[in-house]
Design a protein around this motif. Structure first.
Motif, PDB file in Angstrom:
ATOM      1  N   PHE A 163       0.790  -1.782  -0.101  1.00 41.15           N
ATOM      2  CA  PHE A 163       0.179   0.044  -0.078  1.00 41.15           C
ATOM      3  C   PHE A 163       0.549   1.088   0.225  1.00 41.15           C
ATOM      4  O   PHE A 163       0.020   2.329   0.362  1.00 41.15           O
ATOM      5  N   ASP A 164       1.890   1.083   0.023  1.00 40.92           N
ATOM      6  CA  ASP A 164       3.102   1.944  -0.030  1.00 40.92           C
ATOM      7  C   ASP A 164       2.382   3.340   0.878  1.00 40.92           C
ATOM      8  O   ASP A 164       2.680   4.244   0.838  1.00 40.92           O
ATOM      9  N   ALA A 165       2.367   2.728   2.494  1.00 41.41           N
ATOM     10  CA  ALA A 165       2.101   3.290   3.360  1.00 41.41           C
ATOM     11  C   ALA A 165       3.025   4.112   4.706  1.00 41.41           C
ATOM     12  O   ALA A 165       4.030   3.127   4.616  1.00 41.41           O
TER      13      ALA A 165
ATOM     14  N   ILE B 101      -6.614  -1.218   7.838  1.00 43.06           N
ATOM     15  CA  ILE B 101      -7.360  -1.279   6.390  1.00 43.06           C
ATOM     16  C   ILE B 101      -6.234  -0.197   6.205  1.00 43.06           C
ATOM     17  O   ILE B 101      -5.613   0.696   6.782  1.00 43.06           O
ATOM     18  N   ALA B 102      -6.069   0.934   5.354  1.00 40.93           N
ATOM     19  CA  ALA B 102      -5.188   1.331   4.481  1.00 40.93           C
ATOM     20  C   ALA B 102      -6.340   2.945   4.459  1.00 40.93           C
ATOM     21  O   ALA B 102      -7.475   3.043   3.227  1.00 40.93           O
ATOM     22  N   ARG B 103      -5.159   3.565   5.165  1.00 46.44           N
ATOM     23  CA  ARG B 103      -6.395   5.112   5.098  1.00 46.44           C
ATOM     24  C   ARG B 103      -5.166   6.073   4.097  1.00 46.44           C
ATOM     25  O   ARG B 103      -4.324   6.657   4.678  1.00 46.44           O
ATOM     26  N   GLU B 104      -6.299   6.369   3.245  1.00 49.68           N
ATOM     27  CA  GLU B 104      -5.260   8.386   2.614  1.00 49.68           C
ATOM     28  C   GLU B 104      -5.762   8.943   3.866  1.00 49.68           C
ATOM     29  O   GLU B 104      -6.570   9.181   3.373  1.00 49.68           O
ATOM     30  N   GLU B 105      -4.816   9.434   4.339  1.00 45.74           N
ATOM     31  CA  GLU B 105      -5.677  10.478   5.026  1.00 45.74           C
ATOM     32  C   GLU B 105      -4.712  12.255   4.806  1.00 45.74           C
ATOM     33  O   GLU B 105      -5.945  12.637   4.952  1.00 45.74           O
ATOM     34  N   GLN B 106      -4.092  11.967   3.523  1.00 42.29           N
ATOM     35  CA  GLN B 106      -3.554  13.049   2.896  1.00 42.29           C
ATOM     36  C   GLN B 106      -3.742  12.839   1.278  1.00 42.29           C
ATOM     37  O   GLN B 106      -3.269  11.606   2.018  1.00 42.29           O
ATOM     38  N   PRO B 107      -3.533  13.055   0.279  1.00 43.32           N
ATOM     39  CA  PRO B 107      -3.438  13.275  -1.017  1.00 43.32           C
ATOM     40  C   PRO B 107      -2.090  12.525  -0.769  1.00 43.32           C
ATOM     41  O   PRO B 107      -0.573  13.157  -0.311  1.00 43.32           O
ATOM     42  N   GLY B 108      -1.817  10.887  -1.070  1.00 39.25           N
ATOM     43  CA  GLY B 108      -0.087  10.767  -1.275  1.00 39.25           C
ATOM     44  C   GLY B 108       0.021  10.354  -0.143  1.00 39.25           C
ATOM     45  O   GLY B 108       1.310   9.246   0.036  1.00 39.25           O
TER      46      GLY B 108
END
Length: 89
Positions: free
Chosen positions: A18-20, A40-47
């Motif tokens: 997920f490139d987390a 879960i994977a969560r995108e908090e800000q773009p990218g």
């Protein structure tokens, strides 16, 4: 929707997939059921992605106390629009 699933990949592999930037420690499990904490994977800000734990299931926006709700994680497509918990989703 399924009622169970597995997560057999090691935490570093999930983080890389997920490139987390951050990842909550979640060891592999072979019988993950509804209401259990899931990664879960969560995108908090773009990218910017983080892997966090969340409860598997639906908590309707109108619920005041989720602990008193019956288990909601699955709906039949032909009846979902008529059921209040799934209508808004």
């Amino acid at each position: 929707m399924c009622g169970r699933y597995t997560l057999t990949a090691p935490p570093d592999a999930v983080k890389n997939f997920f490139d987390a930037e951050e990842a909550h420690e979640a060891p592999p499990r072979f019988n993950i059921a509804p209401t259990q904490p899931i990664l879960i994977a969560r995108e908090e800000q773009p990218g910017v992605r983080r892997l966090v734990l969340a409860r598997w299931g639906l908590i309707p926006g109108w619920a005041k106390d989720p602990s008193k709700l019956s288990l909601m994680f699955n709906a039949r497509s032909e009846g979902a629009i008529d059921k209040p918990p799934f209508r808004g989703a």
